[in-house]
Design a protein around this motif. Sequence first.
Motif, PDB file in Angstrom:
ATOM      1  N   SER A  28      14.377  25.400 -13.631  1.00  0.00           N
ATOM      2  CA  SER A  28      14.146  26.841 -13.721  1.00  0.00           C
ATOM      3  C   SER A  28      14.825  27.415 -14.953  1.00  0.00           C
ATOM      4  N   ILE A  29      14.258  28.501 -15.450  1.00  0.00           N
ATOM      5  CA  ILE A  29      14.853  29.227 -16.559  1.00  0.00           C
ATOM      6  C   ILE A  29      14.666  30.706 -16.280  1.00  0.00           C
ATOM      7  N   SER A  30      15.661  31.509 -16.657  1.00  0.00           N
ATOM      8  CA  SER A  30      15.548  32.939 -16.394  1.00  0.00           C
ATOM      9  C   SER A  30      14.403  33.516 -17.207  1.00  0.00           C
ATOM     10  N   GLY A  31      13.656  34.387 -16.571  1.00  0.00           N
ATOM     11  CA  GLY A  31      12.512  34.976 -17.237  1.00  0.00           C
ATOM     12  C   GLY A  31      12.729  36.449 -17.492  1.00  0.00           C
ATOM     13  N   LEU A  32      11.874  37.278 -16.905  1.00  0.00           N
ATOM     14  CA  LEU A  32      11.953  38.714 -17.114  1.00  0.00           C
ATOM     15  C   LEU A  32      13.175  39.259 -16.397  1.00  0.00           C
ATOM     16  N   ALA A  33      13.869  40.208 -17.037  1.00  0.00           N
ATOM     17  CA  ALA A  33      15.183  40.581 -16.535  1.00  0.00           C
ATOM     18  C   ALA A  33      15.476  42.045 -16.790  1.00  0.00           C
ATOM     19  N   THR A  34      16.641  42.465 -16.327  1.00  0.00           N
ATOM     20  CA  THR A  34      17.169  43.793 -16.612  1.00  0.00           C
ATOM     21  C   THR A  34      18.368  43.633 -17.531  1.00  0.00           C
ATOM     22  N   VAL A  35      18.926  44.758 -17.994  1.00  0.00           N
ATOM     23  CA  VAL A  35      20.088  44.677 -18.876  1.00  0.00           C
ATOM     24  C   VAL A  35      21.288  44.084 -18.147  1.00  0.00           C
ATOM     25  N   ASN A  36      21.285  44.128 -16.815  1.00  0.00           N
ATOM     26  CA  ASN A  36      22.414  43.593 -16.049  1.00  0.00           C
ATOM     27  C   ASN A  36      22.269  42.100 -15.778  1.00  0.00           C
ATOM     28  N   THR A  37      21.090  41.528 -16.010  1.00  0.00           N
ATOM     29  CA  THR A  37      20.898  40.128 -15.652  1.00  0.00           C
ATOM     30  C   THR A  37      20.565  39.224 -16.816  1.00  0.00           C
ATOM     31  N   PHE A  38      19.897  39.731 -17.863  1.00  0.00           N
ATOM     32  CA  PHE A  38      19.466  38.786 -18.894  1.00  0.00           C
ATOM     33  C   PHE A  38      20.640  38.229 -19.680  1.00  0.00           C
ATOM     34  N   ALA A  39      21.775  38.942 -19.687  1.00  0.00           N
ATOM     35  CA  ALA A  39      22.955  38.443 -20.387  1.00  0.00           C
ATOM     36  C   ALA A  39      24.032  37.996 -19.422  1.00  0.00           C
ATOM     37  N   ALA A  40      23.670  37.756 -18.166  1.00  0.00           N
ATOM     38  CA  ALA A  40      24.665  37.329 -17.175  1.00  0.00           C
ATOM     39  C   ALA A  40      25.175  35.942 -17.516  1.00  0.00           C
ATOM     40  N   ASN A  41      26.434  35.704 -17.217  1.00  0.00           N
ATOM     41  CA  ASN A  41      27.046  34.416 -17.509  1.00  0.00           C
ATOM     42  C   ASN A  41      27.112  33.543 -16.266  1.00  0.00           C
ATOM     43  N   ASN A  42      26.732  32.301 -16.401  1.00  0.00           N
ATOM     44  CA  ASN A  42      26.976  31.253 -15.422  1.00  0.00           C
ATOM     45  C   ASN A  42      26.730  31.655 -13.981  1.00  0.00           C
ATOM     46  N   PRO A  43      25.458  31.911 -13.595  1.00  0.00           N
ATOM     47  CA  PRO A  43      25.155  32.085 -12.181  1.00  0.00           C
ATOM     48  C   PRO A  43      25.405  30.783 -11.429  1.00  0.00           C
ATOM     49  N   ASN A  44      25.279  30.813 -10.098  1.00  0.00           N
ATOM     50  CA  ASN A  44      25.574  29.604  -9.329  1.00  0.00           C
ATOM     51  C   ASN A  44      24.291  28.936  -8.848  1.00  0.00           C
ATOM     52  N   ILE A  45      24.452  27.797  -8.206  1.00  0.00           N
ATOM     53  CA  ILE A  45      23.300  26.962  -7.865  1.00  0.00           C
ATOM     54  C   ILE A  45      22.384  27.635  -6.850  1.00  0.00           C
ATOM     55  N   LEU A  46      22.928  28.550  -6.023  1.00  0.00           N
ATOM     56  CA  LEU A  46      22.100  29.222  -5.032  1.00  0.00           C
ATOM     57  C   LEU A  46      21.281  30.358  -5.624  1.00  0.00           C
ATOM     58  N   ASN A  47      21.638  30.816  -6.808  1.00  0.00           N
ATOM     59  CA  ASN A  47      20.879  31.875  -7.458  1.00  0.00           C
ATOM     60  C   ASN A  47      21.038  31.742  -8.964  1.00  0.00           C
ATOM     61  N   ASN A 104      32.820  48.877 -13.003  1.00  0.00           N
ATOM     62  CA  ASN A 104      33.652  47.682 -13.007  1.00  0.00           C
ATOM     63  C   ASN A 104      33.037  46.638 -12.092  1.00  0.00           C
ATOM     64  N   ASN A 105      32.628  45.523 -12.671  1.00  0.00           N
ATOM     65  CA  ASN A 105      31.986  44.465 -11.895  1.00  0.00           C
ATOM     66  C   ASN A 105      32.967  43.468 -11.306  1.00  0.00           C
ATOM     67  N   GLY A 106      34.277  43.707 -11.454  1.00  0.00           N
ATOM     68  CA  GLY A 106      35.267  42.843 -10.836  1.00  0.00           C
ATOM     69  C   GLY A 106      35.659  41.652 -11.677  1.00  0.00           C
ATOM     70  N   VAL A 107      36.664  40.913 -11.185  1.00  0.00           N
ATOM     71  CA  VAL A 107      37.166  39.712 -11.858  1.00  0.00           C
ATOM     72  C   VAL A 107      36.566  38.489 -11.178  1.00  0.00           C
ATOM     73  N   ALA A 108      36.075  37.564 -11.962  1.00  0.00           N
ATOM     74  CA  ALA A 108      35.421  36.369 -11.426  1.00  0.00           C
ATOM     75  C   ALA A 108      36.101  35.118 -11.952  1.00  0.00           C
ATOM     76  N   MET A 109      36.139  34.077 -11.113  1.00  0.00           N
ATOM     77  CA  MET A 109      36.571  32.758 -11.554  1.00  0.00           C
ATOM     78  C   MET A 109      35.354  32.066 -12.131  1.00  0.00           C
ATOM     79  N   ASP A 110      35.261  32.032 -13.424  1.00  0.00           N
ATOM     80  CA  ASP A 110      34.087  31.495 -14.084  1.00  0.00           C
ATOM     81  C   ASP A 110      34.079  29.970 -14.091  1.00  0.00           C
ATOM     82  N   GLN A 111      35.267  29.364 -14.222  1.00  0.00           N
ATOM     83  CA  GLN A 111      35.418  27.915 -14.152  1.00  0.00           C
ATOM     84  C   GLN A 111      36.807  27.586 -13.639  1.00  0.00           C
ATOM     85  N   ALA A 112      36.931  26.453 -12.960  1.00  0.00           N
ATOM     86  CA  ALA A 112      38.234  25.927 -12.549  1.00  0.00           C
ATOM     87  C   ALA A 112      38.056  24.469 -12.159  1.00  0.00           C
ATOM     88  N   TYR A 113      38.712  23.574 -12.885  1.00  0.00           N
ATOM     89  CA  TYR A 113      38.544  22.165 -12.569  1.00  0.00           C
ATOM     90  C   TYR A 113      39.768  21.359 -13.007  1.00  0.00           C
TER      91      TYR A 113
END
Length: 416
Positions: free
Chosen positions: A290-309, A122-131
């Motif tokens: 920047s654009i995501s390059g080589l990845a793992t199964v946990n990162t290549f389909a990740a949604n909406n990372p933030n500006i620091l990463n 379980n990767n937890g609940v995230a606030m993906d957007q709020a405005y």
Amino acid sequence: MKNVFHQVLLGSAAALVAVSGARAADAIVAVEPEPVDYVRVCDVYGKGFYYIPGTETCLSVGGYVRFQVNVAGDPAVNLEGDDYQLASRVRARLNFDAREETELGTLRAFARLQATNTSGANNGVAMDQAYIQLGGLLMGYRDSMWSSNIGGLEDGLLTDTDLVVGDFNTNQVSYTFATGGFSASIGLEDDGTGDVVPDIHGKIVYSGAFGGAYLSAVYDETFNQEDLATAFGSNFNFVTLSGGFPTRLQDGSNDAFALKGGVLLKDLIAADSQLKIEGHYAFDPTVYSSISGLATVNTFAANNPNILNPTPGSLPIFLEWAAGAGYAQKFGKLGLALSGQYGETFDTQFLAVSPLGTVVPVDLSGDYYAVVGNVGYQITNNFATLAEVSYKNVDFGGPIGDTDQFNGFLRFQRNF
């Protein structure tokens, strides 16, 4: 005698009626409830909106539940030592959209919550957007203006892995002026450094029956080599590129400026088709290039990372320029899409292992290209499946050489 009997009977009846009337006056009689329209359809903002009882605010609640199997190829390695990774992922998303009309325009609050479970964890609940929006004013957390949907035209090519450059979320304030199919936006975004000067964005969009076109510009005041280390950290150690890994971007400075533009054409080749062409040029390295390059199964389909990463866990690719095109075609319930992108990286310094076994610095720029294709099918109303395969390659030449990777997924999604 009969008359006397009749008089007594009538008198008794009258007395009973009087007594009953007196008792009825003393009793509590429940008032018949008035019908209340608890669910009233609000068609001002489209389908799915209802009035919140007792208010003039319209609310829409929607989202999806998704099951997906991700596959990441070499250089991703699983626990058994095989040169691929496979993981199942379940995601639940809820969108809350509240709107009402005011004398200053439409007042809106939007919030998105989602929870993800990858291979049972379980990767937890995230606030993906709020405005919040009031008329053309927007403030809150969402995808950067550099890659957001403004004026009905969103950046990125037409596959699910849409090859967006600089795709991440950040806190921001912006204002959009719109008239007809034209919109112009200006915005300030928190760059996460604590510096008083924010990133500055501008965007012009025109949308019409033919499709649309846009032009974006961004000024990143604080991006330099130290920011690069803060943004990506140990991600540079994700993969060894033929004995070396990038250590610094040679063109880094204390500020950066980038431009991006695109054109979308609908039904140009055939009915229910879309053709999109877009590209960017960055004068200096920046997270927006920047654009995501080589990845793992946990990162290549990740949604909406933030500006620091912006590409968590992946080997990031900083593109000085890139151009791409995508084509999507529908045939009833069947949909096909294909997109491709080509560009060049900024000059990058590597620590490479020489034939003598010594570590030497090498300054190189790389060629990058990616291809993505998918097939989707609408199984029934609000339930669809999508299969997608992508390939990325970055070639620095020299002692570093090239590195490539296949990724893919199979998805089933129920929207509501």
